[in-house]
Scaffold this motif. Structure first.
Motif, PDB file in Angstrom:
ATOM      1  N   MET A   4       0.834  -1.185   0.000  1.00 45.67           N
ATOM      2  CA  MET A   4       0.000   0.000   0.000  1.00 45.67           C
ATOM      3  C   MET A   4       0.873   1.241   0.000  1.00 45.67           C
ATOM      4  O   MET A   4       2.029   1.216   0.415  1.00 45.67           O
ATOM      5  CB  MET A   4      -0.932   0.001   1.212  1.00 45.67           C
ATOM      6  N   CYS A   5       0.277   2.313  -0.459  1.00 50.66           N
ATOM      7  CA  CYS A   5       0.981   3.580  -0.483  1.00 50.66           C
ATOM      8  C   CYS A   5       0.604   4.360   0.776  1.00 50.66           C
ATOM      9  O   CYS A   5      -0.568   4.603   1.039  1.00 50.66           O
ATOM     10  CB  CYS A   5       0.577   4.359  -1.738  1.00 50.66           C
ATOM     11  N   LEU A   6       1.612   4.712   1.560  1.00 50.77           N
ATOM     12  CA  LEU A   6       1.348   5.405   2.825  1.00 50.77           C
ATOM     13  C   LEU A   6       0.730   6.781   2.593  1.00 50.77           C
ATOM     14  O   LEU A   6       0.001   7.291   3.437  1.00 50.77           O
ATOM     15  CB  LEU A   6       2.645   5.550   3.624  1.00 50.77           C
ATOM     16  N   TYR A   7       1.036   7.365   1.436  1.00 48.95           N
ATOM     17  CA  TYR A   7       0.491   8.690   1.135  1.00 48.95           C
ATOM     18  C   TYR A   7      -0.988   8.597   0.777  1.00 48.95           C
ATOM     19  O   TYR A   7      -1.813   9.383   1.239  1.00 48.95           O
ATOM     20  CB  TYR A   7       1.288   9.340   0.011  1.00 48.95           C
ATOM     21  N   CYS A   8      -1.330   7.581  -0.056  1.00 46.13           N
ATOM     22  CA  CYS A   8      -2.735   7.396  -0.416  1.00 46.13           C
ATOM     23  C   CYS A   8      -3.573   7.069   0.814  1.00 46.13           C
ATOM     24  O   CYS A   8      -4.739   7.410   0.887  1.00 46.13           O
ATOM     25  CB  CYS A   8      -2.883   6.274  -1.439  1.00 46.13           C
ATOM     26  N   ASN A   9      -2.956   6.389   1.774  1.00 47.31           N
ATOM     27  CA  ASN A   9      -3.690   5.988   2.968  1.00 47.31           C
ATOM     28  C   ASN A   9      -3.675   7.056   4.058  1.00 47.31           C
ATOM     29  O   ASN A   9      -4.175   6.835   5.144  1.00 47.31           O
ATOM     30  CB  ASN A   9      -3.106   4.688   3.521  1.00 47.31           C
ATOM     31  N   LEU A  60       5.340   0.983  -7.269  1.00 49.59           N
ATOM     32  CA  LEU A  60       5.417   2.427  -7.133  1.00 49.59           C
ATOM     33  C   LEU A  60       4.046   3.043  -7.341  1.00 49.59           C
ATOM     34  O   LEU A  60       3.314   2.662  -8.241  1.00 49.59           O
ATOM     35  CB  LEU A  60       6.393   3.020  -8.159  1.00 49.59           C
ATOM     36  N   CYS A  61       3.719   3.962  -6.494  1.00 49.24           N
ATOM     37  CA  CYS A  61       2.490   4.726  -6.633  1.00 49.24           C
ATOM     38  C   CYS A  61       2.891   6.087  -7.200  1.00 49.24           C
ATOM     39  O   CYS A  61       3.688   6.801  -6.603  1.00 49.24           O
ATOM     40  CB  CYS A  61       1.835   4.875  -5.262  1.00 49.24           C
ATOM     41  N   ILE A  62       2.374   6.390  -8.385  1.00 47.62           N
ATOM     42  CA  ILE A  62       2.799   7.608  -9.058  1.00 47.62           C
ATOM     43  C   ILE A  62       1.888   8.758  -8.643  1.00 47.62           C
ATOM     44  O   ILE A  62       0.704   8.757  -8.950  1.00 47.62           O
ATOM     45  CB  ILE A  62       2.753   7.431 -10.592  1.00 47.62           C
ATOM     46  N   HIS A  63       2.446   9.700  -7.932  1.00 48.47           N
ATOM     47  CA  HIS A  63       1.658  10.837  -7.459  1.00 48.47           C
ATOM     48  C   HIS A  63       1.945  12.075  -8.297  1.00 48.47           C
ATOM     49  O   HIS A  63       3.065  12.280  -8.755  1.00 48.47           O
ATOM     50  CB  HIS A  63       2.002  11.154  -6.001  1.00 48.47           C
ATOM     51  N   GLN A  64       0.926  12.875  -8.432  1.00 49.20           N
ATOM     52  CA  GLN A  64       1.083  14.168  -9.094  1.00 49.20           C
ATOM     53  C   GLN A  64       1.142  15.229  -8.001  1.00 49.20           C
ATOM     54  O   GLN A  64       0.298  15.263  -7.116  1.00 49.20           O
ATOM     55  CB  GLN A  64      -0.121  14.426 -10.005  1.00 49.20           C
TER      56      GLN A  64
HETATM   57 ZN   LIG Z   1      -0.161   6.790  -3.421  1.00 46.26          ZN
END
Ligand SMILES: [Zn+2]
Ligand SMILES: [Zn+2]
Length: 83
Positions: A4-9, A60-64
């Protein structure tokens, strides 16, 4: 095993600064949410070529990111963590 992506969560907040004006960048979400289904796959392929680790690239979770002060925007690949 899941990742999981800690930022998305919401467990981590983006703390990058704008390279142009030094103000904090805001995270406007995953790139695929932002610009449709095609560009993220191309980005991930590019990452595969550059880092040489396809498995890692797929995690990898690609963030903008976006600077609300000067309008600078950048794509930031964030490594997902094992949950
Ligand atoms: Zn993310
Ligand atoms: Zn800026």
């Amino acid at each position: 095993m899941s990742y999981m992506c800690l930022y998305c969560n919401g467990m981590l907040a983006l703390d990058s600064l704008c390279p142009l004006c030094g103000k904090p960048l805001s995270d406007v979400g995953r790139l695929e949410d932002y610009s449709g289904p095609y560009s993220p796959y191309r980005s991930i392929d590019d990452l595969k070529l550059t880092n040489g680790y396809p498995d890692l690239a797929l995690r990898l979770c690609i963030h903008q990111t976006y600077c609300g002060s000067c309008g600078y925007s950048a794509v930031m690949p964030i490594a997902e963590r094992q949950a």
